[in-house]
Structures are given as structure tokens and as C-alpha cells.
Design a protein around this motif. Sequence first.
Motif, mmCIF file in Angstrom:
data_model
loop_
_atom_site.group_PDB
_atom_site.id
_atom_site.type_symbol
_atom_site.label_atom_id
_atom_site.label_comp_id
_atom_site.label_asym_id
_atom_site.label_seq_id
_atom_site.Cartn_x
_atom_site.Cartn_y
_atom_site.Cartn_z
ATOM 1 N N PRO A 202 71.645 -12.354 110.403
ATOM 2 C CA PRO A 202 72.687 -12.658 111.396
ATOM 3 C C PRO A 202 72.319 -13.895 112.210
ATOM 4 O O PRO A 202 71.184 -14.025 112.669
ATOM 5 N N PRO A 203 73.242 -14.834 112.383
ATOM 6 C CA PRO A 203 72.918 -16.054 113.126
ATOM 7 C C PRO A 203 72.536 -15.739 114.565
ATOM 8 O O PRO A 203 73.086 -14.836 115.191
ATOM 9 N N VAL A 204 71.579 -16.494 115.072
ATOM 10 C CA VAL A 204 71.097 -16.294 116.435
ATOM 11 C C VAL A 204 70.786 -17.655 117.034
ATOM 12 O O VAL A 204 70.342 -18.565 116.326
ATOM 13 N N ARG A 205 71.041 -17.829 118.303
ATOM 14 C CA ARG A 205 70.718 -19.100 118.961
ATOM 15 C C ARG A 205 69.217 -19.158 119.197
ATOM 16 O O ARG A 205 68.640 -18.283 119.850
ATOM 17 N N VAL A 206 68.560 -20.197 118.686
ATOM 18 C CA VAL A 206 67.106 -20.293 118.802
ATOM 19 C C VAL A 206 66.667 -21.108 120.012
ATOM 20 O O VAL A 206 65.591 -20.895 120.551
ATOM 21 N N PHE A 207 67.485 -22.074 120.433
ATOM 22 C CA PHE A 207 67.200 -22.764 121.684
ATOM 23 C C PHE A 207 68.434 -23.471 122.195
ATOM 24 O O PHE A 207 69.386 -23.719 121.449
ATOM 25 N N ASP A 208 68.423 -23.777 123.491
ATOM 26 C CA ASP A 208 69.504 -24.496 124.154
ATOM 27 C C ASP A 208 68.834 -25.303 125.261
ATOM 28 O O ASP A 208 68.316 -24.722 126.225
ATOM 29 N N THR A 209 68.808 -26.617 125.111
ATOM 30 C CA THR A 209 68.074 -27.449 126.073
ATOM 31 C C THR A 209 68.717 -27.427 127.463
ATOM 32 O O THR A 209 68.126 -27.926 128.414
ATOM 33 N N ARG A 210 69.895 -26.824 127.604
ATOM 34 C CA ARG A 210 70.521 -26.691 128.926
ATOM 35 C C ARG A 210 69.909 -25.549 129.723
ATOM 36 O O ARG A 210 70.159 -25.419 130.919
ATOM 37 N N GLU A 211 69.138 -24.686 129.020
ATOM 38 C CA GLU A 211 68.551 -23.517 129.664
ATOM 39 C C GLU A 211 67.033 -23.689 129.825
ATOM 40 O O GLU A 211 66.372 -24.243 128.930
ATOM 41 N N PRO A 212 66.459 -23.169 130.954
ATOM 42 C CA PRO A 212 67.188 -22.532 132.068
ATOM 43 C C PRO A 212 68.072 -23.512 132.810
ATOM 44 O O PRO A 212 67.940 -24.723 132.627
#
Length: 240
Positions: A202-212
Amino acid sequence: MALNITATGTTGPGYVSAYPCDSERPEVSNVNFSGANETVPNFALVSLGSTAELCFYALRSTHVLVDIAGYHLFDGGDGFFPIAPRRMFDTRNLGPRLAPGAVFERDLTGIVSADATAAVMNLTVTGTAGPGYVTAFPCGTEPPTASNVNYTAANQTRPNLVTVKLPADKRVCFYTLAGAHLLADIAGWYSPSADVGFIDFPPVRVFDTREPAGSPPILADEVICFTLAAPEIKALAWNL
């Protein structure tokens, strides 16, 4: 399932997510659009689940086009041979941009293995003359009723991942509806001798440079590194 998903006739900022219908909708996106009346494509690998049904969720009202490029089987099909991406061609180095309705040919002999059956590449269109699309297909066959990269105005730059079947002579053709330059970076190929198989999850978000919240964006000319997989994993399929 290997799909090219295109959102068109968008009504505002939003996204489309593709997922197996027998599972919960994941908190991920496959195609993102930032305004009304856009046409945006993206390549996706989507699990079929136990029911072999695919669902498409749209945050905003939009039309969706889906072109199938292939599929993965248990104990069937060819393996994948991943490589460090490298540029195959850039038509800006060859002369003026391709004319409307032109077909550009590229021989992949010496780039892929002799037994390669399909190539995986990032195809970028730039310097567009107006609205149109690009279709990649095996030379010696008719262009399919499908698109790989779509552009909606002059002077746009649009990329997309492409999986294209290779004929025996390894020549790939690129049809352009409107004038444009093309760049292609190869990422690997499928062949019966390659031993890297595909494992879906299942696809999962591994990172988001906006977070934190409050995190700065990636700086110009900056390199950021993440550890995303175990050492035995040879390649990752992801949406960036």
C-alpha cells in the motif's frame, strides 16, 4: 498495474489518487493539479488487490484518462534491471524543436541489454509551441491512442515517467502533436535475464519537506538524503 493517469478539464487545485478498491483510500496523490482547465499526466504503479478493481479519487471535479502500459504477474513476466539514471538524448542539441506531427526515433541498441523487452525512462517535453502531447511507442508500429506527456500552452516544461515496449531492433519512436523539444533519461529496462522482481505494498508517504510545520524548502543547488529501504532492495517505485 502500470498506468498513465491524466487529469484534464480540472476545476481548481487538487489531486487524483489511484488505489485498489478493496482497501482504504491512502493519504497519497498520483496526479496533482494547481488550477482550473489544466491537463496533467503522471505514471503510476497500482496494486489491483483481491478484486482486480481500481478506484480513482479526485479532490476536485476533473476528467480522468487512463492508459495501460503493462502489468506485473506472480511467476510471470520479465524482471527489472535498474541503473543510475543517465541522459539518452536531448533534441535541443540536435537542432530546432520537433515539428508538429513529427516522429522522432531513437535507437536504444548499446543502451539497454540485447534481451531487453521494455525501457523505463523519464521523458521531458520543453520549449513547447502550443498545446499538445507526446506518445512513446515501438518503432514499426502505429502510434497508439494514448499519451505519455501532455502540455497545454507554449513555453512549458513537463516531465513524466514512461514504460515503452521495445521491438527487436530496439528503436523507440516519439510522436509530438505540437512542436516541442524532447529529453529522455533512462532509469532501467525489463528483460528475461533480469532478476529484480516487483513487490507491491500500500502506498505510504515517506517524507514531506514541509513537515514539521515551518520547515524551510530545499535550497537551490542543495542535496538532501534519506534512507528509504533495506540494503537488499535494488530499486524503488515512488511518486515524487
